[in-house]
Design a protein around this motif. Structure first.
Motif, PDB file in Angstrom:
ATOM      1  N   THR A   1      54.540  57.015  34.784  1.00 55.42           N
ATOM      2  CA  THR A   1      55.730  55.793  35.918  1.00 55.42           C
ATOM      3  C   THR A   1      54.574  54.839  36.725  1.00 55.42           C
ATOM      4  N   ASP A   2      54.832  54.187  36.416  1.00 57.22           N
ATOM      5  CA  ASP A   2      53.745  53.056  38.158  1.00 57.22           C
ATOM      6  C   ASP A   2      54.695  52.454  38.811  1.00 57.22           C
ATOM      7  N   GLU A   3      54.057  52.913  40.113  1.00 59.46           N
ATOM      8  CA  GLU A   3      54.706  52.422  41.149  1.00 59.46           C
ATOM      9  C   GLU A   3      53.995  51.105  42.737  1.00 59.46           C
ATOM     10  N   ILE A   4      54.821  49.996  42.647  1.00 56.89           N
ATOM     11  CA  ILE A   4      53.539  49.163  43.138  1.00 56.89           C
ATOM     12  C   ILE A   4      53.393  49.052  44.280  1.00 56.89           C
ATOM     13  N   VAL A   5      52.521  49.675  44.974  1.00 57.72           N
ATOM     14  CA  VAL A   5      52.083  50.466  46.636  1.00 57.72           C
ATOM     15  C   VAL A   5      51.134  48.825  46.600  1.00 57.72           C
ATOM     16  N   ALA A   6      50.707  47.845  46.279  1.00 53.50           N
ATOM     17  CA  ALA A   6      50.125  46.816  47.334  1.00 53.50           C
ATOM     18  C   ALA A   6      50.298  45.430  46.304  1.00 53.50           C
ATOM     19  N   VAL A   7      50.830  44.272  47.339  1.00 54.92           N
ATOM     20  CA  VAL A   7      50.704  43.075  46.806  1.00 54.92           C
ATOM     21  C   VAL A   7      49.420  42.617  47.022  1.00 54.92           C
ATOM     22  N   GLU A   8      47.887  41.527  46.311  1.00 56.05           N
ATOM     23  CA  GLU A   8      47.689  41.290  47.877  1.00 56.05           C
ATOM     24  C   GLU A   8      47.702  40.211  46.943  1.00 56.05           C
ATOM     25  N   ALA A   9      45.651  38.940  47.307  1.00 52.91           N
ATOM     26  CA  ALA A   9      45.951  38.254  47.233  1.00 52.91           C
ATOM     27  C   ALA A   9      45.535  37.235  45.859  1.00 52.91           C
ATOM     28  N   ASN A  10      45.326  38.389  44.614  1.00 55.25           N
ATOM     29  CA  ASN A  10      44.661  38.074  43.977  1.00 55.25           C
ATOM     30  C   ASN A  10      45.672  39.236  42.287  1.00 55.25           C
ATOM     31  N   GLY A  11      45.947  39.813  43.132  1.00 57.53           N
ATOM     32  CA  GLY A  11      46.760  41.003  41.800  1.00 57.53           C
ATOM     33  C   GLY A  11      47.957  41.903  42.725  1.00 57.53           C
ATOM     34  N   PHE A  12      47.530  42.943  42.302  1.00 58.86           N
ATOM     35  CA  PHE A  12      48.384  44.302  42.755  1.00 58.86           C
ATOM     36  C   PHE A  12      47.976  45.284  42.215  1.00 58.86           C
ATOM     37  N   ARG A  13      48.300  46.366  42.749  1.00 57.43           N
ATOM     38  CA  ARG A  13      47.919  48.134  43.145  1.00 57.43           C
ATOM     39  C   ARG A  13      48.835  48.836  42.783  1.00 57.43           C
TER      40      ARG A  13
ATOM     41  N   TRP B   1      45.589  45.146  39.491  1.00 55.26           N
ATOM     42  CA  TRP B   1      45.409  44.566  37.952  1.00 55.26           C
ATOM     43  C   TRP B   1      45.311  43.233  38.793  1.00 55.26           C
ATOM     44  N   ILE B   2      45.171  42.330  37.447  1.00 62.46           N
ATOM     45  CA  ILE B   2      44.465  40.809  38.593  1.00 62.46           C
ATOM     46  C   ILE B   2      45.783  39.485  37.462  1.00 62.46           C
ATOM     47  N   CYS B   3      46.572  38.973  37.881  1.00 65.84           N
ATOM     48  CA  CYS B   3      47.736  37.760  37.521  1.00 65.84           C
ATOM     49  C   CYS B   3      46.654  36.599  37.938  1.00 65.84           C
ATOM     50  N   THR B   4      47.119  35.956  35.706  1.00 66.48           N
ATOM     51  CA  THR B   4      46.201  34.477  36.034  1.00 66.48           C
ATOM     52  C   THR B   4      47.616  33.715  35.226  1.00 66.48           C
ATOM     53  N   GLU B   5      46.904  32.482  35.064  1.00 66.09           N
ATOM     54  CA  GLU B   5      47.899  32.098  34.191  1.00 66.09           C
ATOM     55  C   GLU B   5      48.034  32.617  33.241  1.00 66.09           C
ATOM     56  N   GLU B   6      47.410  33.139  32.275  1.00 68.12           N
ATOM     57  CA  GLU B   6      47.408  34.083  30.960  1.00 68.12           C
ATOM     58  C   GLU B   6      48.953  34.606  31.139  1.00 68.12           C
ATOM     59  N   GLY B   7      48.507  35.613  32.447  1.00 66.86           N
ATOM     60  CA  GLY B   7      49.445  36.687  32.585  1.00 66.86           C
ATOM     61  C   GLY B   7      48.815  38.202  33.024  1.00 66.86           C
ATOM     62  N   ILE B   8      48.991  38.807  33.144  1.00 68.29           N
ATOM     63  CA  ILE B   8      49.082  39.964  33.910  1.00 68.29           C
ATOM     64  C   ILE B   8      47.741  40.883  33.067  1.00 68.29           C
ATOM     65  N   SER B   9      46.258  41.127  33.832  1.00 65.19           N
ATOM     66  CA  SER B   9      45.898  41.976  33.085  1.00 65.19           C
ATOM     67  C   SER B   9      44.476  43.069  34.136  1.00 65.19           C
ATOM     68  N   LEU B  10      44.829  43.883  33.332  1.00 69.82           N
ATOM     69  CA  LEU B  10      44.273  45.621  34.279  1.00 69.82           C
ATOM     70  C   LEU B  10      42.572  45.326  35.459  1.00 69.82           C
ATOM     71  N   LYS B  11      42.318  45.474  35.914  1.00 70.89           N
ATOM     72  CA  LYS B  11      40.669  45.506  36.474  1.00 70.89           C
ATOM     73  C   LYS B  11      40.596  46.410  35.679  1.00 70.89           C
ATOM     74  N   TYR B  12      39.087  46.983  34.865  1.00 65.85           N
ATOM     75  CA  TYR B  12      38.426  47.957  34.742  1.00 65.85           C
ATOM     76  C   TYR B  12      37.639  48.167  35.324  1.00 65.85           C
ATOM     77  N   ALA B  13      37.294  49.258  36.044  1.00 65.28           N
ATOM     78  CA  ALA B  13      36.834  49.976  36.794  1.00 65.28           C
ATOM     79  C   ALA B  13      35.282  49.983  36.330  1.00 65.28           C
ATOM     80  N   GLU B  14      34.063  49.663  37.177  1.00 64.84           N
ATOM     81  CA  GLU B  14      32.462  49.611  37.016  1.00 64.84           C
ATOM     82  C   GLU B  14      32.116  51.244  36.843  1.00 64.84           C
ATOM     83  N   TYR B  15      31.603  51.324  35.647  1.00 68.58           N
ATOM     84  CA  TYR B  15      30.746  52.848  35.433  1.00 68.58           C
ATOM     85  C   TYR B  15      29.541  52.707  34.950  1.00 68.58           C
TER      86      TYR B  15
END
Length: 139
Positions: A72-84, A98-112
């Protein structure tokens, strides 16, 4: 005209004029408009349930293993460039950005450290139609 009638007319005029002088509602930011797709609305508190079936194939294309899971996914915040979102599966929880663009919605991958994840295409495309398809890959 009596003073009480004059006061009544002044109050009535003020009540009519106040909405006309009010500021228009703020327009959604471009990112919020990009995120709020007809087939995938985005708003704090919305919950989506997902069921995934994955099939592992061997070198000849024969099924080795098939798994089904849900979360289950719950949207907890909508921010300037996407949502969490907060994802919950079998009692475990994690958050994703998540990041929103003209192409659609993409996951922002964490950096390791010493790891780079690259992605092409949108996870959720900006438009969908019955029988349509899209590509999304990550490595």
């Amino acid at each position: 005209m009596t003073s009480s009638r004059l006061v009544t007319l002044a109050v009535a005029a003020l009540l009519i004029a106040a909405p006309l002088a009010a500021k228009p509602a703020k327009k959604q930011t471009a990112a919020k408009q990009l995120c709020n797709l007809a087939h995938y609305p985005v708003s704090v508190g919305l919950t989506n349930e997902h069921r995934i079936t994955s099939t592992q194939l061997d070198a000849e294309g024969k099924v080795v293993e098939k798994n089904t899971s849900s979360y289950t996914d719950e949207i907890v915040a909508v921010e300037a460039n996407g949502f969490r979102t907060k994802s919950t599966s079998e009692g475990n929880a994690s958050e994703s950005e998540w990041i929103c663009t003209e192409e659609g919605i993409s996951l922002k991958y964490a950096e390791y450290p010493e790891t780079k994840i690259t992605s092409t295409g949108a996870v959720v495309p900006s438009t969908m139609e019955v029988g349509g398809s899209w590509n999304h890959t990550f490595a």
